[in-house]
Design a protein around this motif. Structure first.
Motif, PDB file in Angstrom:
ATOM      1  N   UNK A   1      95.962  34.049  18.947  1.00  0.00           N
ATOM      2  CA  UNK A   1      97.014  34.941  19.423  1.00  0.00           C
ATOM      3  C   UNK A   1      96.636  36.386  19.116  1.00  0.00           C
ATOM      4  N   UNK A   2      97.090  37.292  19.980  1.00  0.00           N
ATOM      5  CA  UNK A   2      96.996  38.703  19.648  1.00  0.00           C
ATOM      6  C   UNK A   2      98.104  39.045  18.659  1.00  0.00           C
ATOM      7  N   UNK A   3      97.751  39.755  17.597  1.00  0.00           N
ATOM      8  CA  UNK A   3      98.694  40.105  16.548  1.00  0.00           C
ATOM      9  C   UNK A   3      99.174  41.537  16.752  1.00  0.00           C
ATOM     10  N   UNK A   4     100.463  41.732  16.600  1.00  0.00           N
ATOM     11  CA  UNK A   4     101.008  43.081  16.646  1.00  0.00           C
ATOM     12  C   UNK A   4     100.581  43.833  15.395  1.00  0.00           C
ATOM     13  N   UNK A   5      99.880  44.932  15.577  1.00  0.00           N
ATOM     14  CA  UNK A   5      99.393  45.710  14.430  1.00  0.00           C
ATOM     15  C   UNK A   5     100.107  47.043  14.281  1.00  0.00           C
ATOM     16  N   UNK A   6     100.970  47.377  15.218  1.00  0.00           N
ATOM     17  CA  UNK A   6     101.757  48.612  15.145  1.00  0.00           C
ATOM     18  C   UNK A   6     103.240  48.254  15.179  1.00  0.00           C
ATOM     19  N   UNK A   7     104.047  48.640  14.225  1.00  0.00           N
ATOM     20  CA  UNK A   7     103.664  49.466  13.075  1.00  0.00           C
ATOM     21  C   UNK A   7     102.621  48.752  12.215  1.00  0.00           C
ATOM     22  N   UNK A   8     101.964  49.502  11.419  1.00  0.00           N
ATOM     23  CA  UNK A   8     100.728  49.095  10.768  1.00  0.00           C
ATOM     24  C   UNK A   8     100.832  47.721  10.099  1.00  0.00           C
ATOM     25  N   UNK A   9      99.900  46.821  10.458  1.00  0.00           N
ATOM     26  CA  UNK A   9      99.731  45.542   9.780  1.00  0.00           C
ATOM     27  C   UNK A   9      99.214  45.813   8.372  1.00  0.00           C
ATOM     28  N   UNK A  10      99.848  45.233   7.349  1.00  0.00           N
ATOM     29  CA  UNK A  10      99.405  45.501   5.979  1.00  0.00           C
ATOM     30  C   UNK A  10      99.615  44.288   5.089  1.00  0.00           C
ATOM     31  N   UNK A  11      99.418  44.487   3.787  1.00  0.00           N
ATOM     32  CA  UNK A  11      99.499  43.387   2.824  1.00  0.00           C
ATOM     33  C   UNK A  11     100.891  42.769   2.761  1.00  0.00           C
TER      34      UNK A  11
END
Length: 218
Positions: free
Chosen positions: A42-52
């Motif tokens: 799957x494409x992951x939503x990274x915005x807003x920023x993907x983080x820990x």
């Protein structure tokens, strides 16, 4: 065939409890529908920023790989997913001591992905995960090794292999490994030195990949 789940793993459950962001899929690529279950890419939503703080329970290595490749170049991802092309290779050299270099390499339906440091004539892998892509499109991480796993009991369990893939995918997304800013260098075919160095991974992936094969131009 059964596939290992991370939902009941103690470490992953702890990570999920400490998370305040849900993992979200993007419906931006028709060949990667969000309706498919975990273990399909799957494409992951990274915005807003993907983080820990993003809940990693359902994250898999395949999600990290396709997201990085899509954000780098959607056409390159299309080639990566086209099995009429027998081999597709991407090497991202950081040229910085703080981050390991990244390789994503599909040979037919076998994918090698990992972080390494190049030390003269040796590629010293921190993590290297080998996956197979089944006929229905489901990915299975089948082996993992590297410095980060050298003290684990052997053989490494399927759950630990899946977790290694999850961590690798998570790191690629957190570090935004699709960016091509200086001094990053991207290779879309194996550099001349690739077949002349020793690929050192501390064990379990040795022999899974023929590192002397010839890359098909894409």
């Amino acid at each position: 065939m059964s596939f290992p789940s991370l939902a009941n793993d103690v470490e992953v459950r702890q990570m999920a409890r400490e998370s305040d962001k849900e993992l979200k899929y993007l419906d931006s690529c028709s060949s990667l529908p969000i309706s498919r279950p975990v273990d399909f890419p799957h494409l992951i939503e990274t915005e807003p920023h993907f983080n820990e703080l993003t809940n990693p329970t359902n994250l898999r290595l395949c999600d990290g790989i396709v997201t990085v490749l899509f954000k780098y170049d959607p056409d390159f991802l299309s080639r990566f997913l086209d099995f009429s092309i027998p081999e597709v290779f991407l090497l991202r050299e950081e040229h910085r001591s703080s981050l390991g270099d990244l390789v994503i390499w599909r040979q037919d339906r076998t994918v090698t992905c990992g972080f390494y440091n190049r030390l003269r004539n040796t590629l010293d892998y921190d993590t290297r995960v080998v996956s197979t892509i089944h006929a229905d499109g489901r990915w299975e991480s089948i082996s993992a090794d590297g410095a980060s796993m050298q003290f684990m009991r052997r053989p490494i369990s399927p759950v630990e292999v899946t977790k290694a893939g999850m961590r690798t995918g998570q790191a690629m997304l957190i570090q935004e490994r699709w960016n091509t800013h200086e001094p990053v260098q991207i290779h879309l075919s194996k550099p001349a030195w690739w077949d002349t160095v020793v690929h050192f991974g501390y064990g379990d992936c040795s022999g899974e990949i023929n590192y002397q094969s010839t890359t098909v131009a894409v």
